[in-house]
Design an enzyme around this catalytic site. Sequence first.
Site, mmCIF file in Angstrom:
data_model
loop_
_atom_site.group_PDB
_atom_site.id
_atom_site.type_symbol
_atom_site.label_atom_id
_atom_site.label_comp_id
_atom_site.label_asym_id
_atom_site.label_seq_id
_atom_site.Cartn_x
_atom_site.Cartn_y
_atom_site.Cartn_z
ATOM 1 N N TYR A 96 -5.053 7.265 -4.576
ATOM 2 C CA TYR A 96 -5.016 5.841 -4.948
ATOM 3 C C TYR A 96 -5.624 4.981 -3.838
ATOM 4 C CZ TYR A 96 -3.104 1.096 -5.098
ATOM 5 O OH TYR A 96 -2.974 -0.269 -5.056
ATOM 6 N N THR A 127 -5.149 -3.596 -1.241
ATOM 7 C CA THR A 127 -3.803 -3.213 -0.837
ATOM 8 C C THR A 127 -3.733 -2.882 0.646
ATOM 9 O OG1 THR A 127 -2.153 -1.457 -1.109
ATOM 10 C CG2 THR A 127 -4.403 -0.876 -1.648
ATOM 11 N N ASP A 128 -2.541 -3.027 1.217
ATOM 12 C CA ASP A 128 -2.362 -2.625 2.620
ATOM 13 C C ASP A 128 -2.455 -1.106 2.796
ATOM 14 O OD1 ASP A 128 0.072 -1.921 1.443
ATOM 15 O OD2 ASP A 128 1.324 -3.079 2.812
ATOM 16 N N GLU A 129 -2.345 -0.357 1.690
ATOM 17 C CA GLU A 129 -2.344 1.111 1.803
ATOM 18 C C GLU A 129 -3.667 1.663 2.326
ATOM 19 O OE1 GLU A 129 0.662 1.999 -1.926
ATOM 20 O OE2 GLU A 129 -0.574 3.556 -1.091
HETATM 21 P P1 NAD Z 1 -0.605 -2.724 -12.820
HETATM 22 O O1 NAD Z 1 -0.767 -1.248 -12.864
HETATM 23 O O2 NAD Z 1 0.703 -3.327 -13.162
HETATM 24 O O3 NAD Z 1 -1.688 -3.419 -13.764
HETATM 25 C C1 NAD Z 1 -3.023 -2.997 -13.829
HETATM 26 C C2 NAD Z 1 -3.671 -3.659 -15.030
HETATM 27 O O4 NAD Z 1 -5.054 -3.269 -15.065
HETATM 28 C C3 NAD Z 1 -3.065 -3.229 -16.373
HETATM 29 O O5 NAD Z 1 -2.876 -4.355 -17.203
HETATM 30 C C4 NAD Z 1 -4.092 -2.296 -16.961
HETATM 31 O O6 NAD Z 1 -4.095 -2.289 -18.377
HETATM 32 C C5 NAD Z 1 -5.382 -2.862 -16.393
HETATM 33 N N1 NAD Z 1 -6.466 -1.874 -16.318
HETATM 34 C C6 NAD Z 1 -6.380 -0.612 -15.809
HETATM 35 N N2 NAD Z 1 -7.564 0.009 -15.918
HETATM 36 C C7 NAD Z 1 -8.423 -0.883 -16.496
HETATM 37 C C8 NAD Z 1 -9.797 -0.838 -16.847
HETATM 38 N N3 NAD Z 1 -10.526 0.258 -16.649
HETATM 39 N N4 NAD Z 1 -10.355 -1.935 -17.401
HETATM 40 C C9 NAD Z 1 -9.607 -3.058 -17.613
HETATM 41 N N5 NAD Z 1 -8.302 -3.143 -17.307
HETATM 42 C C10 NAD Z 1 -7.721 -2.077 -16.756
HETATM 43 O O7 NAD Z 1 -1.066 -3.153 -11.349
HETATM 44 P P2 NAD Z 1 -0.491 -4.296 -10.410
HETATM 45 O O8 NAD Z 1 0.687 -3.784 -9.696
HETATM 46 O O9 NAD Z 1 -0.408 -5.557 -11.166
HETATM 47 O O10 NAD Z 1 -1.685 -4.373 -9.348
HETATM 48 C C11 NAD Z 1 -2.793 -5.244 -9.559
HETATM 49 C C12 NAD Z 1 -3.770 -5.093 -8.419
HETATM 50 O O11 NAD Z 1 -3.115 -5.376 -7.187
HETATM 51 C C13 NAD Z 1 -4.329 -3.672 -8.266
HETATM 52 O O12 NAD Z 1 -5.680 -3.785 -7.905
HETATM 53 C C14 NAD Z 1 -3.502 -3.076 -7.134
HETATM 54 O O13 NAD Z 1 -4.250 -2.093 -6.440
HETATM 55 C C15 NAD Z 1 -3.257 -4.296 -6.279
HETATM 56 N N6 NAD Z 1 -2.030 -4.286 -5.468
HETATM 57 C C16 NAD Z 1 -0.815 -4.052 -6.045
HETATM 58 C C17 NAD Z 1 0.343 -4.127 -5.273
HETATM 59 C C18 NAD Z 1 1.705 -3.886 -5.861
HETATM 60 O O14 NAD Z 1 2.678 -3.832 -5.114
HETATM 61 N N7 NAD Z 1 1.856 -3.775 -7.167
HETATM 62 C C19 NAD Z 1 0.247 -4.425 -3.916
HETATM 63 C C20 NAD Z 1 -1.018 -4.644 -3.355
HETATM 64 C C21 NAD Z 1 -2.141 -4.588 -4.150
HETATM 65 O O1 DAU Z 2 1.665 -1.373 -0.426
HETATM 66 C C1 DAU Z 2 1.061 -1.836 -1.595
HETATM 67 C C2 DAU Z 2 1.219 -0.797 -2.685
HETATM 68 O O2 DAU Z 2 2.579 -0.817 -3.078
HETATM 69 C C3 DAU Z 2 0.295 -1.047 -3.872
HETATM 70 O O3 DAU Z 2 -1.026 -0.924 -3.461
HETATM 71 C C4 DAU Z 2 0.587 -0.048 -4.989
HETATM 72 O O4 DAU Z 2 -0.181 -0.371 -6.135
HETATM 73 C C5 DAU Z 2 2.064 -0.122 -5.343
HETATM 74 O O5 DAU Z 2 2.358 0.860 -6.307
HETATM 75 C C6 DAU Z 2 2.932 0.094 -4.102
HETATM 76 O O6 DAU Z 2 2.814 1.454 -3.614
HETATM 77 P P1 DAU Z 2 4.097 2.274 -3.124
HETATM 78 O O7 DAU Z 2 3.815 3.709 -3.263
HETATM 79 O O8 DAU Z 2 4.572 1.773 -1.805
HETATM 80 O O9 DAU Z 2 5.174 1.760 -4.226
HETATM 81 P P2 DAU Z 2 6.311 2.534 -5.052
HETATM 82 O O10 DAU Z 2 7.149 1.509 -5.723
HETATM 83 O O11 DAU Z 2 5.765 3.651 -5.862
HETATM 84 O O12 DAU Z 2 7.198 3.188 -3.883
HETATM 85 C C7 DAU Z 2 7.814 2.385 -2.890
HETATM 86 C C8 DAU Z 2 8.510 3.330 -1.933
HETATM 87 O O13 DAU Z 2 9.617 3.945 -2.618
HETATM 88 C C9 DAU Z 2 7.638 4.482 -1.449
HETATM 89 O O14 DAU Z 2 7.970 4.777 -0.110
HETATM 90 C C10 DAU Z 2 8.024 5.643 -2.355
HETATM 91 C C11 DAU Z 2 9.472 5.365 -2.667
HETATM 92 N N1 DAU Z 2 9.949 5.800 -3.999
HETATM 93 C C12 DAU Z 2 9.224 5.415 -5.087
HETATM 94 C C13 DAU Z 2 9.616 5.779 -6.343
HETATM 95 C C14 DAU Z 2 8.818 5.375 -7.563
HETATM 96 C C15 DAU Z 2 11.110 6.520 -4.123
HETATM 97 O O15 DAU Z 2 11.781 6.859 -3.115
HETATM 98 N N2 DAU Z 2 11.519 6.883 -5.382
HETATM 99 C C16 DAU Z 2 10.826 6.543 -6.507
HETATM 100 O O16 DAU Z 2 11.238 6.910 -7.622
#
Ligand code: NAD
Ligand code: DAU
Length: 374
Positions: free
Chosen positions: A166, A140-142
């Site tokens: 995280y 992730t970019d985080e």
């Molecule tokens: P998500 O939370 O929707 O899905 C995670 C999946 O992993 C789920 O299906 C869960 O059951 C499975 N899982 C969790 N723990 C596990 C374990 N111990 N063993 C096997 N399976 C397990 O997550 P997502 O949003 O699809 O993100 C996927 C990947 O991408 C993550 O590594 C996250 O850090 C990364 N990522 C997400 C975002 C985003 O915006 N969602 C952005 C950048 C990177």
């Molecule tokens: O940047 C990549 C990341 O993006 C991934 O690595 C993470 O897995 C993914 O969850 C996401 O993280 P964020 O914290 O940026 O996403 P989230 O949707 O939780 O929040 C987006 C923005 O909105 C953040 O600035 C917090 C804000 N927010 C979020 C929620 C859930 C609110 O203001 N209200 C809310 O209820």
Amino acid sequence: MTMKKDFSKKLLITGGAGFIGTNFVRHRLTHHPDERIVVLDALTYAGNLAGIEPFFSNNNFRFVHGNILDDTLLMVLLREEQIDTIVHFAAESHVDRAIHEPDAFIETNVIGTHTLLKAAKSVWLDSDFKASHRFHHISTDEVYGSLGPTDPPFSEKTPYAPNSPYSAAKAASDHLVRAYCHTYGLQVTMSNCSNNYGPYQFPEKLIPLTIVNILENREIPVYGEGLNIRDWLYVEDHCRAIELILNMGEVGEVYNIGGNNEWRNIDIVKRICRITDDKFRKDKSLSFRFPDAPPGRGIKAESLITFVKDRPGHDARYAIDPGKSKRELGYSPVESFDTGIVRTIEWMLDNELWWRSVMDGTYRKWIDLQYKNR
Ligand code: NAD
Ligand code: DAU
């Protein structure tokens, strides 16, 4: 078990029942019917089979309900399926949960990733595995921390500065992946991606939460003043980028993937509200299907916006410098935000059963508790 021997690639996709994993599996099975796809997922609250279940009857697809912490299972799967490519999505992914309950993030993101690396090393490097292999780690970019308003966007050379449990756990896993390449010669690639949105995203993340709360007439919680900025990427574009990395990425390299699409949270929430109002205006059946939703009763969805106490340690801004992935992979996102956000709202309107079924009592209780404590 009997196996077809002529698959062009044999992929193990961890976390393939989560948001991005589901989209990737669907993309891969649609575009590469010649591949073996094995999904390993623990089905935590964030995982569900709805998006991949249609493929259960495919001979080239297998779902395994299991945990990446289970080293025996990993070794058996890698050997039995002759896996040559791992795409590692499995993680605890929600920042708010990490703030309240960080342990699972260390277990899955750090120890789980390390368990997977050890299994891959054991099968691919320490035994007589002959084919080439690849371990692609999704990050992730985080991990780069937080940007000021005029800072240049994150590049692959930006030093790590994770701010939440995280992102710290993801950063630790990235370092382990890099170390397994450097020390043991494991053939790894990594991608650090910005905020994804699109179908199958669990409604705890900002965009699907906003849509569901409008439909259920719940307050839309905006943290602080809503001025934090994220770079939003349509999930299919992320899947395309991963595919390019698997095909063209250099071993040991990191690729940042972004959407060239920075938005303040408040602006994105208002935009979703306006689009949803418009949908209800144009399609009267929505008022019957979602009788509680304000736009169905002539009230603007924006009336639900509620500014709540800020997320502790809330990162101000994320943005991705797309230079390297564009130059080296020819990657740029194809979905515009105008179309992507409408597609996402329409998908949520059309898939009420999905989001209702994943938002079970446990999830709702957890999220309600967070807002009560703010
Ligand atoms: P998500 O939370 O929707 O899905 C995670 C999946 O992993 C789920 O299906 C869960 O059951 C499975 N899982 C969790 N723990 C596990 C374990 N111990 N063993 C096997 N399976 C397990 O997550 P997502 O949003 O699809 O993100 C996927 C990947 O991408 C993550 O590594 C996250 O850090 C990364 N990522 C997400 C975002 C985003 O915006 N969602 C952005 C950048 C990177
Ligand atoms: O940047 C990549 C990341 O993006 C991934 O690595 C993470 O897995 C993914 O969850 C996401 O993280 P964020 O914290 O940026 O996403 P989230 O949707 O939780 O929040 C987006 C923005 O909105 C953040 O600035 C917090 C804000 N927010 C979020 C929620 C859930 C609110 O203001 N209200 C809310 O209820």
